[in-house]
Design a protein around this motif. Structure first.
Motif, PDB file in Angstrom:
ATOM      1  N   MET A  49      -5.047 -24.635  18.965  1.00 45.37           N
ATOM      2  CA  MET A  49      -5.982 -23.955  18.105  1.00 45.37           C
ATOM      3  C   MET A  49      -5.234 -22.935  17.255  1.00 45.37           C
ATOM      4  SD  MET A  49      -9.111 -21.618  19.307  1.00 45.37           S
ATOM      5  CE  MET A  49     -10.656 -21.918  18.569  1.00 45.37           C
ATOM      6  N   VAL A  50      -5.467 -22.935  15.980  1.00 40.87           N
ATOM      7  CA  VAL A  50      -4.798 -22.027  15.061  1.00 40.87           C
ATOM      8  C   VAL A  50      -5.593 -20.727  14.972  1.00 40.87           C
ATOM      9  CG1 VAL A  50      -4.073 -21.694  12.681  1.00 40.87           C
ATOM     10  CG2 VAL A  50      -3.886 -23.949  13.730  1.00 40.87           C
ATOM     11  N   THR A  51      -4.907 -19.615  15.107  1.00 42.13           N
ATOM     12  CA  THR A  51      -5.560 -18.319  14.993  1.00 42.13           C
ATOM     13  C   THR A  51      -5.612 -17.914  13.534  1.00 42.13           C
ATOM     14  OG1 THR A  51      -4.697 -17.670  17.138  1.00 42.13           O
ATOM     15  CG2 THR A  51      -5.459 -15.916  15.708  1.00 42.13           C
ATOM     16  N   SER A  52      -6.806 -17.639  13.066  1.00 40.28           N
ATOM     17  CA  SER A  52      -6.919 -17.196  11.677  1.00 40.28           C
ATOM     18  C   SER A  52      -6.976 -15.672  11.644  1.00 40.28           C
ATOM     19  CB  SER A  52      -8.175 -17.779  11.026  1.00 40.28           C
ATOM     20  OG  SER A  52      -9.332 -17.302  11.672  1.00 40.28           O
ATOM     21  N   THR A  53      -6.596 -15.116  10.554  1.00 42.11           N
ATOM     22  CA  THR A  53      -6.637 -13.665  10.407  1.00 42.11           C
ATOM     23  C   THR A  53      -7.695 -13.303   9.383  1.00 42.11           C
ATOM     24  OG1 THR A  53      -4.943 -13.656   8.694  1.00 42.11           O
ATOM     25  CG2 THR A  53      -4.202 -13.408  10.984  1.00 42.11           C
ATOM     26  N   MET A  54      -8.199 -12.124   9.499  1.00 43.49           N
ATOM     27  CA  MET A  54      -9.207 -11.604   8.576  1.00 43.49           C
ATOM     28  C   MET A  54      -8.633 -10.381   7.890  1.00 43.49           C
ATOM     29  SD  MET A  54     -11.673 -13.711   9.161  1.00 43.49           S
ATOM     30  CE  MET A  54     -12.960 -12.958   8.232  1.00 43.49           C
ATOM     31  N   GLU A  55      -9.106 -10.120   6.727  1.00 42.22           N
ATOM     32  CA  GLU A  55      -8.643  -8.958   5.980  1.00 42.22           C
ATOM     33  C   GLU A  55      -9.686  -7.855   6.078  1.00 42.22           C
ATOM     34  OE1 GLU A  55      -7.688  -7.812   1.382  1.00 42.22           O
ATOM     35  OE2 GLU A  55      -7.206  -9.836   2.076  1.00 42.22           O
ATOM     36  N   LEU A  56      -9.219  -6.669   6.307  1.00 41.54           N
ATOM     37  CA  LEU A  56     -10.065  -5.485   6.372  1.00 41.54           C
ATOM     38  C   LEU A  56      -9.647  -4.562   5.249  1.00 41.54           C
ATOM     39  CD1 LEU A  56     -10.916  -4.927   9.868  1.00 41.54           C
ATOM     40  CD2 LEU A  56     -11.146  -2.908   8.490  1.00 41.54           C
ATOM     41  N   ARG A  57     -10.562  -4.103   4.464  1.00 45.50           N
ATOM     42  CA  ARG A  57     -10.217  -3.195   3.368  1.00 45.50           C
ATOM     43  C   ARG A  57     -10.822  -1.826   3.620  1.00 45.50           C
ATOM     44  NH1 ARG A  57      -9.988  -6.450  -2.184  1.00 45.50           N
ATOM     45  NH2 ARG A  57      -9.205  -8.390  -1.309  1.00 45.50           N
ATOM     46  N   VAL A  58     -10.022  -0.811   3.378  1.00 49.31           N
ATOM     47  CA  VAL A  58     -10.464   0.567   3.557  1.00 49.31           C
ATOM     48  C   VAL A  58     -10.019   1.358   2.343  1.00 49.31           C
ATOM     49  CG1 VAL A  58     -10.241   2.617   5.012  1.00 49.31           C
ATOM     50  CG2 VAL A  58     -10.208   0.354   6.053  1.00 49.31           C
ATOM     51  N   ARG A  59     -10.923   2.113   1.789  1.00 48.81           N
ATOM     52  CA  ARG A  59     -10.571   2.952   0.643  1.00 48.81           C
ATOM     53  C   ARG A  59     -10.117   4.326   1.123  1.00 48.81           C
ATOM     54  NH1 ARG A  59     -11.673   0.936  -4.178  1.00 48.81           N
ATOM     55  NH2 ARG A  59     -13.139  -0.783  -4.339  1.00 48.81           N
ATOM     56  N   VAL A  60      -8.998   4.770   0.597  1.00 53.40           N
ATOM     57  CA  VAL A  60      -8.460   6.089   0.928  1.00 53.40           C
ATOM     58  C   VAL A  60      -7.977   6.747  -0.358  1.00 53.40           C
ATOM     59  CG1 VAL A  60      -7.770   5.480   3.287  1.00 53.40           C
ATOM     60  CG2 VAL A  60      -6.172   5.128   1.412  1.00 53.40           C
ATOM     61  N   THR A  61      -7.806   8.049  -0.293  1.00 55.50           N
ATOM     62  CA  THR A  61      -7.244   8.760  -1.438  1.00 55.50           C
ATOM     63  C   THR A  61      -5.744   8.492  -1.499  1.00 55.50           C
ATOM     64  OG1 THR A  61      -6.729  10.754  -0.177  1.00 55.50           O
ATOM     65  CG2 THR A  61      -8.943  10.620  -1.161  1.00 55.50           C
ATOM     66  N   ARG A  62      -5.134   8.849  -2.583  1.00 55.25           N
ATOM     67  CA  ARG A  62      -3.684   8.677  -2.739  1.00 55.25           C
ATOM     68  C   ARG A  62      -2.955   9.477  -1.657  1.00 55.25           C
ATOM     69  NH1 ARG A  62       0.142   5.338  -3.749  1.00 55.25           N
ATOM     70  NH2 ARG A  62       1.133   5.637  -5.733  1.00 55.25           N
ATOM     71  N   THR A  63      -3.427  10.682  -1.385  1.00 52.11           N
ATOM     72  CA  THR A  63      -2.807  11.530  -0.362  1.00 52.11           C
ATOM     73  C   THR A  63      -2.916  10.877   1.018  1.00 52.11           C
ATOM     74  OG1 THR A  63      -3.343  13.500  -1.636  1.00 52.11           O
ATOM     75  CG2 THR A  63      -2.845  13.831   0.688  1.00 52.11           C
ATOM     76  N   GLN A  64      -4.096  10.343   1.333  1.00 48.34           N
ATOM     77  CA  GLN A  64      -4.283   9.683   2.621  1.00 48.34           C
ATOM     78  C   GLN A  64      -3.392   8.448   2.740  1.00 48.34           C
ATOM     79  OE1 GLN A  64      -8.496   9.155   2.158  1.00 48.34           O
ATOM     80  NE2 GLN A  64      -8.985  10.861   3.528  1.00 48.34           N
ATOM     81  N   TYR A  65      -3.305   7.681   1.656  1.00 45.74           N
ATOM     82  CA  TYR A  65      -2.441   6.500   1.652  1.00 45.74           C
ATOM     83  C   TYR A  65      -0.994   6.888   1.921  1.00 45.74           C
ATOM     84  CZ  TYR A  65       0.157   2.433   0.131  1.00 45.74           C
ATOM     85  OH  TYR A  65       1.035   1.380   0.086  1.00 45.74           O
ATOM     86  N   ASP A  66      -0.536   7.925   1.222  1.00 45.72           N
ATOM     87  CA  ASP A  66       0.849   8.374   1.407  1.00 45.72           C
ATOM     88  C   ASP A  66       1.098   8.823   2.841  1.00 45.72           C
ATOM     89  OD1 ASP A  66       1.462   7.796  -1.227  1.00 45.72           O
ATOM     90  OD2 ASP A  66       1.150   9.862  -1.935  1.00 45.72           O
ATOM     91  N   ARG A  67       0.123   9.485   3.439  1.00 43.90           N
ATOM     92  CA  ARG A  67       0.271   9.932   4.828  1.00 43.90           C
ATOM     93  C   ARG A  67       0.394   8.742   5.780  1.00 43.90           C
ATOM     94  NH1 ARG A  67      -4.308  14.043   6.321  1.00 43.90           N
ATOM     95  NH2 ARG A  67      -3.265  13.863   8.320  1.00 43.90           N
ATOM     96  N   VAL A  68      -0.462   7.734   5.582  1.00 39.91           N
ATOM     97  CA  VAL A  68      -0.413   6.546   6.435  1.00 39.91           C
ATOM     98  C   VAL A  68       0.897   5.802   6.221  1.00 39.91           C
ATOM     99  CG1 VAL A  68      -1.458   4.287   6.870  1.00 39.91           C
ATOM    100  CG2 VAL A  68      -2.916   6.294   6.589  1.00 39.91           C
TER     101      VAL A  68
END
Length: 73
Positions: free
Chosen positions: A1-20
């Protein structure tokens, strides 16, 4: 059985993105790996915190019963 992946999208500010991004890089992980680890580690942290609280409550109950028995003597 092939495992499929799902995409999760989360919106963040530029500052939050840089921190992550910086946090992921400091751990040598991709952003996806870093966030997956946070999600699943936090699940276990919740379980451990609940067990910790349970044990504290048990000790309090035990101490309360001990004090009650001493007072009744």
């Amino acid at each position: 059985m092939v495992t499929s992946t799902m995409e999760l999208r989360v919106r963040v500010t530029r500052t939050q993105y840089d921190r992550v991004k910086n946090a992921a890089e400091s751990k040598g992980k991709s952003i996806s790996q870093y966030i997956r680890n946070l999600i699943f580690e936090n699940d276990m942290n919740v379980v451990f915190k609940i067990l910790e609280i349970y044990n504290v409550v048990k000790r309090i109950d035990s101490n309360t019963n001990s004090i009650k028995e001493r007072l009744e003597k």
